[in-house]
Motif scaffolding. Structure first.
Motif, PDB file in Angstrom:
ATOM      1  N   ALA A  11     -11.238   3.756  -2.263  1.00  0.00           N
ATOM      2  CA  ALA A  11     -10.082   3.612  -3.158  1.00  0.00           C
ATOM      3  C   ALA A  11     -10.099   1.520  -3.444  1.00  0.00           C
ATOM      4  O   ALA A  11      -9.595   1.792  -4.763  1.00  0.00           O
ATOM      5  N   GLU A  12     -10.489   0.878  -2.878  1.00  0.00           N
ATOM      6  CA  GLU A  12     -10.699  -0.883  -3.464  1.00  0.00           C
ATOM      7  C   GLU A  12     -11.183  -0.568  -4.952  1.00  0.00           C
ATOM      8  O   GLU A  12     -10.475  -0.854  -5.878  1.00  0.00           O
ATOM      9  N   ASP A  13     -12.578  -0.059  -4.214  1.00  0.00           N
ATOM     10  CA  ASP A  13     -13.615  -0.094  -6.574  1.00  0.00           C
ATOM     11  C   ASP A  13     -12.938   0.673  -7.411  1.00  0.00           C
ATOM     12  O   ASP A  13     -12.815   0.063  -8.058  1.00  0.00           O
ATOM     13  N   PHE A  14     -12.041   1.405  -6.873  1.00  0.00           N
ATOM     14  CA  PHE A  14     -11.321   2.886  -7.701  1.00  0.00           C
ATOM     15  C   PHE A  14     -10.358   1.943  -8.647  1.00  0.00           C
ATOM     16  O   PHE A  14     -10.193   1.919  -9.449  1.00  0.00           O
ATOM     17  N   VAL A  15      -9.492   1.008  -7.729  1.00  0.00           N
ATOM     18  CA  VAL A  15      -8.658   0.365  -8.503  1.00  0.00           C
ATOM     19  C   VAL A  15      -9.682  -0.619  -9.386  1.00  0.00           C
ATOM     20  O   VAL A  15      -8.801  -1.289 -10.315  1.00  0.00           O
ATOM     21  N   ALA A  16     -10.100  -1.753  -8.617  1.00  0.00           N
ATOM     22  CA  ALA A  16     -11.014  -2.673  -9.898  1.00  0.00           C
ATOM     23  C   ALA A  16     -10.859  -1.918 -10.837  1.00  0.00           C
ATOM     24  O   ALA A  16     -11.345  -2.365 -11.880  1.00  0.00           O
ATOM     25  N   HIS A  17     -11.775  -0.770 -10.502  1.00  0.00           N
ATOM     26  CA  HIS A  17     -12.152  -0.041 -11.643  1.00  0.00           C
ATOM     27  C   HIS A  17     -11.256   0.066 -13.054  1.00  0.00           C
ATOM     28  O   HIS A  17     -11.348  -0.754 -14.304  1.00  0.00           O
ATOM     29  N   VAL A  18     -10.088   0.874 -12.860  1.00  0.00           N
ATOM     30  CA  VAL A  18      -9.485   1.298 -13.615  1.00  0.00           C
ATOM     31  C   VAL A  18      -8.746  -0.359 -13.823  1.00  0.00           C
ATOM     32  O   VAL A  18      -8.507  -0.452 -14.934  1.00  0.00           O
ATOM     33  N   ARG A  19      -8.502  -1.004 -13.211  1.00  0.00           N
ATOM     34  CA  ARG A  19      -6.914  -1.807 -13.585  1.00  0.00           C
ATOM     35  C   ARG A  19      -7.832  -3.452 -14.116  1.00  0.00           C
ATOM     36  O   ARG A  19      -7.427  -4.365 -14.988  1.00  0.00           O
ATOM     37  N   GLY A  20      -9.294  -3.449 -13.518  1.00  0.00           N
ATOM     38  CA  GLY A  20     -10.272  -5.122 -14.014  1.00  0.00           C
ATOM     39  C   GLY A  20     -10.121  -6.175 -12.184  1.00  0.00           C
ATOM     40  O   GLY A  20     -10.511  -6.521 -13.290  1.00  0.00           O
ATOM     41  N   ALA A  21      -9.386  -5.737 -11.709  1.00  0.00           N
ATOM     42  CA  ALA A  21      -8.910  -6.359 -11.251  1.00  0.00           C
ATOM     43  C   ALA A  21      -8.952  -5.548  -9.372  1.00  0.00           C
ATOM     44  O   ALA A  21      -7.649  -4.536  -8.903  1.00  0.00           O
ATOM     45  N   GLY A  22      -9.792  -6.111  -8.377  1.00  0.00           N
ATOM     46  CA  GLY A  22      -9.313  -5.490  -7.773  1.00  0.00           C
ATOM     47  C   GLY A  22      -7.689  -5.769  -6.721  1.00  0.00           C
ATOM     48  O   GLY A  22      -7.086  -6.400  -6.957  1.00  0.00           O
ATOM     49  N   PRO A  23      -7.490  -5.003  -5.510  1.00  0.00           N
ATOM     50  CA  PRO A  23      -6.248  -5.015  -5.215  1.00  0.00           C
ATOM     51  C   PRO A  23      -6.027  -6.559  -3.929  1.00  0.00           C
ATOM     52  O   PRO A  23      -6.979  -6.948  -4.003  1.00  0.00           O
ATOM     53  N   ASP A  24      -4.731  -7.180  -4.355  1.00  0.00           N
ATOM     54  CA  ASP A  24      -4.833  -8.334  -3.942  1.00  0.00           C
ATOM     55  C   ASP A  24      -4.610  -7.815  -1.951  1.00  0.00           C
ATOM     56  O   ASP A  24      -3.992  -6.535  -1.857  1.00  0.00           O
ATOM     57  N   PRO A  25      -3.946  -7.894  -1.143  1.00  0.00           N
ATOM     58  CA  PRO A  25      -4.090  -8.341  -0.149  1.00  0.00           C
ATOM     59  C   PRO A  25      -2.481  -7.416   0.419  1.00  0.00           C
ATOM     60  O   PRO A  25      -2.362  -6.486   1.396  1.00  0.00           O
ATOM     61  N   HIS A  26      -1.765  -7.172  -0.217  1.00  0.00           N
ATOM     62  CA  HIS A  26      -0.194  -6.767  -0.126  1.00  0.00           C
ATOM     63  C   HIS A  26      -1.258  -5.468  -0.398  1.00  0.00           C
ATOM     64  O   HIS A  26      -0.693  -4.252  -0.162  1.00  0.00           O
ATOM     65  N   GLU A  27      -1.546  -5.395  -1.939  1.00  0.00           N
ATOM     66  CA  GLU A  27      -1.835  -3.732  -2.051  1.00  0.00           C
ATOM     67  C   GLU A  27      -2.842  -3.454  -1.177  1.00  0.00           C
ATOM     68  O   GLU A  27      -2.790  -1.860  -1.082  1.00  0.00           O
ATOM     69  N   GLN A  28      -4.098  -4.249  -0.640  1.00  0.00           N
ATOM     70  CA  GLN A  28      -4.597  -3.440   0.637  1.00  0.00           C
ATOM     71  C   GLN A  28      -4.799  -3.201   1.701  1.00  0.00           C
ATOM     72  O   GLN A  28      -4.821  -2.056   1.791  1.00  0.00           O
ATOM     73  N   ALA A  29      -3.253  -4.040   2.270  1.00  0.00           N
ATOM     74  CA  ALA A  29      -2.642  -3.419   3.000  1.00  0.00           C
ATOM     75  C   ALA A  29      -1.464  -1.557   2.922  1.00  0.00           C
ATOM     76  O   ALA A  29      -1.471  -1.452   3.607  1.00  0.00           O
ATOM     77  N   VAL A  30      -1.404  -1.741   1.649  1.00  0.00           N
ATOM     78  CA  VAL A  30      -0.134  -0.733   1.262  1.00  0.00           C
ATOM     79  C   VAL A  30      -2.077   0.191   0.932  1.00  0.00           C
ATOM     80  O   VAL A  30      -0.919   1.511   1.862  1.00  0.00           O
ATOM     81  N   LEU A  31      -2.194   0.209   0.909  1.00  0.00           N
ATOM     82  CA  LEU A  31      -3.065   1.623   0.480  1.00  0.00           C
ATOM     83  C   LEU A  31      -4.179   1.130   2.166  1.00  0.00           C
ATOM     84  O   LEU A  31      -4.144   2.840   2.979  1.00  0.00           O
ATOM     85  N   ARG A  32      -3.935   0.806   2.808  1.00  0.00           N
ATOM     86  CA  ARG A  32      -4.350   0.845   4.417  1.00  0.00           C
ATOM     87  C   ARG A  32      -3.422   1.420   5.350  1.00  0.00           C
ATOM     88  O   ARG A  32      -3.899   2.544   6.120  1.00  0.00           O
ATOM     89  N   SER A  33      -2.074   1.440   5.039  1.00  0.00           N
ATOM     90  CA  SER A  33      -1.056   2.290   5.914  1.00  0.00           C
ATOM     91  C   SER A  33      -1.325   3.524   5.303  1.00  0.00           C
ATOM     92  O   SER A  33      -0.626   3.967   6.184  1.00  0.00           O
ATOM     93  N   ALA A  34      -1.728   3.601   3.919  1.00  0.00           N
ATOM     94  CA  ALA A  34      -1.188   5.439   3.790  1.00  0.00           C
ATOM     95  C   ALA A  34      -2.664   5.821   4.412  1.00  0.00           C
ATOM     96  O   ALA A  34      -2.233   7.163   4.191  1.00  0.00           O
ATOM     97  N   PHE A  35      -4.003   5.554   4.385  1.00  0.00           N
ATOM     98  CA  PHE A  35      -5.086   5.996   4.547  1.00  0.00           C
ATOM     99  C   PHE A  35      -4.382   6.777   6.684  1.00  0.00           C
ATOM    100  O   PHE A  35      -4.482   7.522   6.878  1.00  0.00           O
ATOM    101  N   ASP A  36      -3.937   5.541   7.043  1.00  0.00           N
ATOM    102  CA  ASP A  36      -3.704   5.216   8.560  1.00  0.00           C
ATOM    103  C   ASP A  36      -2.594   6.432   8.756  1.00  0.00           C
ATOM    104  O   ASP A  36      -2.563   7.527   9.898  1.00  0.00           O
ATOM    105  N   THR A  37      -1.620   6.971   7.672  1.00  0.00           N
ATOM    106  CA  THR A  37      -0.712   7.785   7.989  1.00  0.00           C
ATOM    107  C   THR A  37      -1.104   9.425   7.182  1.00  0.00           C
ATOM    108  O   THR A  37      -0.207  10.178   8.489  1.00  0.00           O
TER     109      THR A  37
END
Length: 387
Positions: free
Chosen positions: A349-375
């Motif tokens: 998922a982080e690779d996809f964000v980097a591919h679409v946006r040109g920059a990877g997720p910041d720490p807050h966005e990484q936490a959001v993604l992690r929370s989504a997968f855990d949920t």
């Protein structure tokens, strides 16, 4: 005291569409025979008795038969629920079944209430720690953040506190279902990652004489007192090199451990073969795999006609066919496959964000993604429990 340590029966599970019920029944017979012939004092089953929360009737009948045969043998049995089991369903009637010497431990709140068995050297306390889904048990154990190490560590603190209050010389065995650091996984275990971390350190089991682990399907020793029995049968081709077995453990009067592997009967060997179709059909060195369950990976640049039918002429028990054509390293398909290989959902998922946006997720966005997968994973677990 002599223990027979097993786990991960996965009753009701198939192997690439092959019904494994007869093989599972043969294993139960082997388990009972081993307990009788090797003078076993207790059987411990460290979770994943069933393959899913609502098992098929045939699997329930086999489990019922296993309980009756062990009870008739007079060998006490301690078992816990794993991440594939429905703890509530498996634990139904546990109080009554206790009277027959079958001790089901499925309630996290009761993890410090041991089954006490005795030999001529004194008591042995068996503590059953069922699979602890962090999001569901963090309040029970009073941990601030849901995580496997936190909840398992809190459970073990309760175990050590109870053990400290018992008579000097009381020996201890812990049953746990978890991914412990240093263990080697296979493709057939369900992912239990929480917050990007699935593993807990083996040191969490310090203070007990033996930790009988379940979850990983390969038999392995993480320390003289910490072992996985592994599954008694293979459930993926990644287990082709496994030696399926149980641990026969002698617990000495001072808590010393001696362990011996007891092989389990398997219906067929597993084989993973790779090459062009013509090579696989013509290579005399592959004759030893002709009666095995086979996973064939074809490397032909162009997919051949009727590959499965042609393979089955030589390898009649071919169950899995994979295409992995030999291509140049700069081929786009090769590059994409290599980028995905061995990566977690979070990383993809982080690779996809980097591919679409040109920059990877910041720490807050990484936490959001992690929370989504855990949920999502926790919701799946709750759904299984509700079923």
């Amino acid at each position: 005291m002599r223990l027979l340590h097993t786990s991960d029966w996965h009753l009701g599970r198939s192997f690439h569409r092959v019904n494994m019920l007869d093989a599972q029944a043969a294993f139960i017979g082997h388990l009972v025979s081993t307990a009788r012939e090797r003078d076993v004092d207790a059987v411990v089953v460290s979770g994943d008795v069933y393959d899913r929360a609502v098992p098929p009737l045939a699997a329930v009948e086999l489990f019922d038969d296993a309980l009756h045969r062990l009870a008739d043998l007079g060998v006490p049995t301690v078992m816990i629920s794993g991440n594939h089991d429905s703890a509530r369903r498996l634990g139904v009637g546990a109080g009554l079944i206790d009277r027959a010497g079958i001790h089901l431990r499925t309630d996290p709140a009761a993890c410090a209430e041991p089954v006490l068995l005795a030999d001529r050297h004194g008591d042995v306390a068996f503590y059953g720690l069922p699979y602890l889904e962090p999001a569901l048990v963090k309040d029970e154990f009073g941990v601030a953040k849901a995580g496997h190490e936190a909840v398992l560590g809190a459970a073990m603190e309760r175990v050590r506190a109870d053990l400290a209050g018992r008579a000097p010389g009381t020996r201890s065995v812990v049953l746990a279902h978890a991914f412990v650091s240093g263990g080697q996984a296979s493709d057939s275990e369900r992912d239990i990652t929480v917050g990007g971390v699935a593993a807990v350190p083996a040191a969490v089991f310090e203070g007990v004489d033996y930790a009988a682990l379940g979850h990983l399907h390969g038999s392995q020793t993480l320390g003289p007192r910490v072992r996985y029995s592994g599954s008694p049968l293979p459930y993926s081709f990644s287990e082709a090199d496994h030696r399926k077995s149980m641990w026969l453990v002698d617990l000495g009067p001072q808590g010393g451990i001696e362990a011996e592997r007891v092989d389990c009967p398997v219906p067929r060997a597993l084989a993973r073969i790779r090459g062009t179709l013509d090579d696989l059909l013509g290579d005399p060195a592959l004759a030893r795999h002709e009666e095995a369950w086979v996973e064939a990976t074809l490397t032909d640049a162009v997919r051949p006609d009727d590959p499965m039918a042609r393979l089955c002429e030589r390898f009649p028990h071919t169950l899995s066919l994979v295409f992995d054509p030999d291509r140049a390293p700069d081929d786009p398909d090769v590059s994409y496959a290599r980028r995905l290989q061995g990566r977690s959902d979070q990383e993809i998922a982080e690779d996809f964000v980097a591919h679409v946006r040109g920059a990877g997720p910041d720490p807050h966005e990484q936490a959001v993604l992690r929370s989504a997968f855990d949920t999502v994973r926790t919701d799946d677990t709750l759904h299984e429990v509700a079923r």
